[in-house]
Write a protein that holds these residues in place. Structure first.
Motif, PDB file in Angstrom:
ATOM      1  N   ARG A 170     -72.471   3.817  63.236  1.00  0.00           N
ATOM      2  CA  ARG A 170     -73.415   4.758  62.638  1.00  0.00           C
ATOM      3  C   ARG A 170     -74.495   5.192  63.616  1.00  0.00           C
ATOM      4  O   ARG A 170     -75.412   5.912  63.227  1.00  0.00           O
ATOM      5  N   GLN A 171     -74.403   4.741  64.839  1.00  0.00           N
ATOM      6  CA  GLN A 171     -75.467   5.035  65.795  1.00  0.00           C
ATOM      7  C   GLN A 171     -75.417   6.485  66.277  1.00  0.00           C
ATOM      8  O   GLN A 171     -76.449   7.071  66.598  1.00  0.00           O
ATOM      9  N   TYR A 172     -74.229   7.084  66.309  1.00  0.00           N
ATOM     10  CA  TYR A 172     -74.076   8.458  66.792  1.00  0.00           C
ATOM     11  C   TYR A 172     -73.476   9.337  65.689  1.00  0.00           C
ATOM     12  O   TYR A 172     -72.534   8.948  65.003  1.00  0.00           O
ATOM     13  N   GLY A 173     -74.036  10.513  65.572  1.00  0.00           N
ATOM     14  CA  GLY A 173     -73.522  11.491  64.618  1.00  0.00           C
ATOM     15  C   GLY A 173     -73.193  12.793  65.324  1.00  0.00           C
ATOM     16  O   GLY A 173     -73.988  13.288  66.136  1.00  0.00           O
ATOM     17  N   SER A 174     -72.022  13.363  65.025  1.00  0.00           N
ATOM     18  CA  SER A 174     -71.582  14.598  65.673  1.00  0.00           C
ATOM     19  C   SER A 174     -71.575  15.747  64.663  1.00  0.00           C
ATOM     20  O   SER A 174     -70.986  15.634  63.589  1.00  0.00           O
ATOM     21  N   PHE A 175     -72.217  16.843  65.043  1.00  0.00           N
ATOM     22  CA  PHE A 175     -72.289  18.039  64.201  1.00  0.00           C
ATOM     23  C   PHE A 175     -71.541  19.172  64.875  1.00  0.00           C
ATOM     24  O   PHE A 175     -71.730  19.434  66.070  1.00  0.00           O
ATOM     25  N   THR A 176     -70.690  19.870  64.108  1.00  0.00           N
ATOM     26  CA  THR A 176     -69.949  21.035  64.607  1.00  0.00           C
ATOM     27  C   THR A 176     -70.209  22.206  63.666  1.00  0.00           C
ATOM     28  O   THR A 176     -69.941  22.114  62.464  1.00  0.00           O
ATOM     29  N   SER A 177     -70.712  23.283  64.212  1.00  0.00           N
ATOM     30  CA  SER A 177     -71.017  24.447  63.379  1.00  0.00           C
ATOM     31  C   SER A 177     -69.777  25.280  63.131  1.00  0.00           C
ATOM     32  O   SER A 177     -68.743  25.110  63.783  1.00  0.00           O
ATOM     33  N   ASP A 178     -69.885  26.199  62.179  1.00  0.00           N
ATOM     34  CA  ASP A 178     -68.846  27.205  61.994  1.00  0.00           C
ATOM     35  C   ASP A 178     -68.868  28.151  63.189  1.00  0.00           C
ATOM     36  O   ASP A 178     -69.842  28.183  63.962  1.00  0.00           O
ATOM     37  N   GLU A 179     -67.814  28.953  63.338  1.00  0.00           N
ATOM     38  CA  GLU A 179     -67.805  29.956  64.392  1.00  0.00           C
ATOM     39  C   GLU A 179     -68.813  31.067  64.084  1.00  0.00           C
ATOM     40  O   GLU A 179     -69.227  31.260  62.940  1.00  0.00           O
ATOM     41  N   ALA A 180     -69.192  31.777  65.119  1.00  0.00           N
ATOM     42  CA  ALA A 180     -70.075  32.941  65.018  1.00  0.00           C
ATOM     43  C   ALA A 180     -71.452  32.595  64.458  1.00  0.00           C
ATOM     44  O   ALA A 180     -72.101  33.439  63.846  1.00  0.00           O
ATOM     45  N   GLN A 181     -71.893  31.359  64.662  1.00  0.00           N
ATOM     46  CA  GLN A 181     -73.229  30.960  64.220  1.00  0.00           C
ATOM     47  C   GLN A 181     -74.270  31.231  65.302  1.00  0.00           C
ATOM     48  O   GLN A 181     -75.416  31.542  64.998  1.00  0.00           O
ATOM     49  N   VAL A 182     -73.876  31.104  66.557  1.00  0.00           N
ATOM     50  CA  VAL A 182     -74.787  31.357  67.674  1.00  0.00           C
ATOM     51  C   VAL A 182     -74.211  32.512  68.493  1.00  0.00           C
ATOM     52  O   VAL A 182     -73.213  32.348  69.187  1.00  0.00           O
ATOM     53  N   LEU A 183     -74.823  33.676  68.382  1.00  0.00           N
ATOM     54  CA  LEU A 183     -74.314  34.877  69.041  1.00  0.00           C
ATOM     55  C   LEU A 183     -75.187  35.231  70.248  1.00  0.00           C
ATOM     56  O   LEU A 183     -76.397  35.049  70.227  1.00  0.00           O
ATOM     57  N   GLY A 184     -74.550  35.731  71.288  1.00  0.00           N
ATOM     58  CA  GLY A 184     -75.292  36.093  72.490  1.00  0.00           C
ATOM     59  C   GLY A 184     -75.472  34.901  73.409  1.00  0.00           C
ATOM     60  O   GLY A 184     -75.619  33.761  72.954  1.00  0.00           O
ATOM     61  N   GLY A 185     -75.465  35.145  74.699  1.00  0.00           N
ATOM     62  CA  GLY A 185     -75.619  34.065  75.661  1.00  0.00           C
ATOM     63  C   GLY A 185     -77.073  33.848  76.056  1.00  0.00           C
ATOM     64  O   GLY A 185     -77.978  34.487  75.535  1.00  0.00           O
ATOM     65  N   GLY A 186     -77.283  32.896  76.972  1.00  0.00           N
ATOM     66  CA  GLY A 186     -78.630  32.615  77.468  1.00  0.00           C
ATOM     67  C   GLY A 186     -79.246  31.387  76.841  1.00  0.00           C
ATOM     68  O   GLY A 186     -78.597  30.635  76.108  1.00  0.00           O
TER      69      GLY A 186
END
Length: 314
Positions: free
Chosen positions: A78-94
């Motif tokens: 339980r020490q580490y938790g991994s989160f994966t978002s849906d696609e197209a949640q973060v648009l644009g680079g930088g």
């Protein structure tokens, strides 16, 4: 009562120095997906469904691999938790600002702590999650067919535009035959030959086609083609709408169908049987007995009048 107040005051004084989680991994993908790994650094138990993740002030939608986090050596499950978002949640680079807000609770007193970091993202290219097809309206007017439809995600970036020629397929059902792009003369076929398809506003498109002879489009379908990468089972949760179907000019169609029924009823109506048909088309022989009887009655009436006349003269 005093003990609870003291605990609350102490908690508020210490809250700014308390850090229960820290970021140990983060990253973006060219399809707009965001990944994050958090580590629990104390024995506070943090439920992941209460953690809020924002990138440039936009809340990110996604899934965690565990339901709560807690540091409890030597058990590190339980020490580490991994989160994966849906696609197209973060648009644009930088570089983007990531903010993570999570709950802290001690002796029944609950508050929220936040940590921030910089997120470096590559340029966004394309995501199937943005695709959506919808027919807005279709009808035939003065023998010209019009179809208005919306193609969300059809042109996402300069380097990932879909093509009107290669990535769109059409199907029509008409009342009379027409020639489609496959050189078929048919009432159920593909895009009409010489039909014009173009964008007229944002993600809105139109098809226009004038039939050379009288015709009417009963139904219309448009769908995305040659996008095998979007047919992956991982996109089932996105409920992608890659095609749409619509009946065109429904009210006019109903009138046409009603008129067809009336015509069919008139054509198929059986003539009434008439008893006098034989008398109309064939000569009818007179009944001799009835003629003799009629002559006898006339003679009797004449004789009767003669007898009465003679009696009156006497």
């Amino acid at each position: 009562m005093k003990k609870s107040v003291m605990i609350f005051i102490v908690f508020l004084l210490l809250i700014n120095s308390v850090v229960a989680l820290r970021i140990t991994g983060k990253g973006c993908e060219t399809n707009g997906k965001f990944n994050l790994i958090l580590e629990a650094i104390d024995k506070n138990q943090t439920y992941t469904n209460e953690i809020k993740i924002e990138v440039d002030n936009k809340e990110i939608i996604g899934k965690w691999d565990i339901d709560y986090m807690r540091k409890n050596p030597p058990d590190r499950r339980r020490q580490y938790g991994s989160f994966t978002s849906d696609e197209a949640q973060v648009l644009g680079g930088g570089n983007k600002l990531i903010k993570i807000t999570y709950p802290l609770e001690y002796e029944g007193v609950k508050s929220f702590e936040a940590i921030q970091a910089t997120l470096e993202c590559p340029p966004f290219l394309f995501s199937c999650a943005l695709l959506n097809v919808e027919i807005n309206e279709c009808y035939t007017e003065d023998n010209v067919f019009y179809a208005y439809f919306t193609l969300n995600g059809f042109e996402q970036t300069v380097n990932s535009k879909l093509s009107l020629e290669n990535n769109l397929g059409f199907n029509l059902v008409t009342t009379a035959v027409y020639e489609d792009i496959d050189d078929k003369i048919i009432t159920k076929g593909a895009k009409p030959k010489k039909a014009e398809v173009k964008k007229y506003e944002g993600n809105k498109y139109i098809m226009i086609f004038e039939f050379p002879t009288k015709n009417f489009v009963e139904s219309f379908r448009v769908g995305l083609t040659n996008i095998d990468m979007c047919l992956n089972s991982k996109y089932e949760t996105y409920h992608l709408k890659l095609s749409d179907f619509k009946k065109c000019g429904e009210k006019i169609e109903e009138i046409i169908e009603e008129n067809k029924k009336v015509v069919e009823e008139v054509v198929n109506e059986k003539p009434e049987e008439r008893i006098i048909e034989d008398a109309v088309f064939e000569p009818v022989e007179e009944d001799k007995n009835e003629v003799i009887l009629a002559i006898a009655l006339v003679l009797i009436v004449v004789i009767g009048f003669a007898i009465l006349y003679k009696i009156r003269k006497i």
